[in-house]
Design a protein around this motif. Structure first.
Motif, PDB file in Angstrom:
ATOM      1  N   THR A 264      12.831  28.650 -12.437  1.00 42.84           N
ATOM      2  CA  THR A 264      14.176  28.909 -12.933  1.00 42.84           C
ATOM      3  C   THR A 264      14.208  30.293 -13.575  1.00 42.84           C
ATOM      4  OG1 THR A 264      13.712  27.872 -15.066  1.00 42.84           O
ATOM      5  CG2 THR A 264      14.726  26.485 -13.379  1.00 42.84           C
TER       6      THR A 264
ATOM      7  N   THR B 143      21.653  29.721 -15.387  1.00 41.79           N
ATOM      8  CA  THR B 143      20.293  29.503 -14.906  1.00 41.79           C
ATOM      9  C   THR B 143      20.326  29.232 -13.407  1.00 41.79           C
ATOM     10  OG1 THR B 143      19.683  28.580 -17.051  1.00 41.79           O
ATOM     11  CG2 THR B 143      18.203  28.124 -15.222  1.00 41.79           C
ATOM     12  N   TYR B 144      19.448  29.899 -12.686  1.00 35.91           N
ATOM     13  CA  TYR B 144      19.361  29.736 -11.238  1.00 35.91           C
ATOM     14  C   TYR B 144      18.034  29.087 -10.879  1.00 35.91           C
ATOM     15  CZ  TYR B 144      23.363  32.825 -10.995  1.00 35.91           C
ATOM     16  OH  TYR B 144      24.614  33.373 -11.148  1.00 35.91           O
ATOM     17  N   LEU B 145      18.050  28.265  -9.831  1.00 34.74           N
ATOM     18  CA  LEU B 145      16.859  27.573  -9.358  1.00 34.74           C
ATOM     19  C   LEU B 145      16.381  28.227  -8.063  1.00 34.74           C
ATOM     20  CD1 LEU B 145      14.992  25.095  -9.808  1.00 34.74           C
ATOM     21  CD2 LEU B 145      16.565  23.802  -8.348  1.00 34.74           C
TER      22      LEU B 145
ATOM     23  N   LEU C 220      21.654  26.219 -11.333  1.00 35.22           N
ATOM     24  CA  LEU C 220      21.107  24.926 -11.743  1.00 35.22           C
ATOM     25  C   LEU C 220      22.194  23.959 -12.196  1.00 35.22           C
ATOM     26  CD1 LEU C 220      18.579  23.236 -12.159  1.00 35.22           C
ATOM     27  CD2 LEU C 220      18.357  24.239 -14.431  1.00 35.22           C
TER      28      LEU C 220
ATOM     29  N   GLN D 201      22.943  20.348 -10.350  1.00 34.58           N
ATOM     30  CA  GLN D 201      22.843  19.081 -11.078  1.00 34.58           C
ATOM     31  C   GLN D 201      24.167  18.337 -11.062  1.00 34.58           C
ATOM     32  OE1 GLN D 201      21.429  20.728 -14.783  1.00 34.58           O
ATOM     33  NE2 GLN D 201      19.324  20.102 -14.364  1.00 34.58           N
TER      34      GLN D 201
ATOM     35  N   ILE E 194      20.263  18.267  -6.329  1.00 34.79           N
ATOM     36  CA  ILE E 194      18.822  18.185  -6.565  1.00 34.79           C
ATOM     37  C   ILE E 194      18.308  16.822  -6.119  1.00 34.79           C
ATOM     38  CG2 ILE E 194      17.022  18.150  -8.336  1.00 34.79           C
ATOM     39  CD1 ILE E 194      18.638  20.298  -9.808  1.00 34.79           C
TER      40      ILE E 194
END
Length: 102
Positions: free
Chosen positions: A5, A17-19, A41, A45, A50
């Motif tokens: 992340t 926030t990036y995944l 993220l 979610q 995910i």
């Protein structure tokens, strides 16, 4: 391969926030990494993406994975906490934390 992340802060102070899926490899004796953006993220979610990715990957896994919702606790051991998995694997096992610990 692993997940990473990265968190960035906007000018107004909000964070996002990036995944990423990261592939590590060696090229000419040096370790390189290739980052693949999976998305933001919070959005992943919120939309359940995910969980859908995990479910899709399970079909390729050689191991049997258990959904957390299938776990419940029956009793507490003297030496510590327990989770009792009943009939999920075809036999009962005990380990982990209790309902009280959650």
């Amino acid at each position: 391969m692993f997940l990473r992340t990265k968190t960035f802060t906007n000018r107004d102070g909000r964070k996002r926030t990036y995944l990423y899926l990261v592939h590590s490899y060696k090229q000419k004796g040096k370790v390189k990494q290739k980052n693949y953006l999976l998305g933001r993220l919070q959005h992943l979610q919120k939309k359940g993406m995910i969980d859908r990715m995990i479910k899709a990957l399970l079909s390729f896994s050689k191991q049997r994975w258990i959904n957390q919702q299938e776990l419940f606790c029956r009793r507490r051991k003297r030496a510590g906490s327990c989770i009792h998995i009943q009939e999920t694997l075809g036999k009962s096992r005990t380990w982990g934390t209790t309902e009280e610990d959650r």
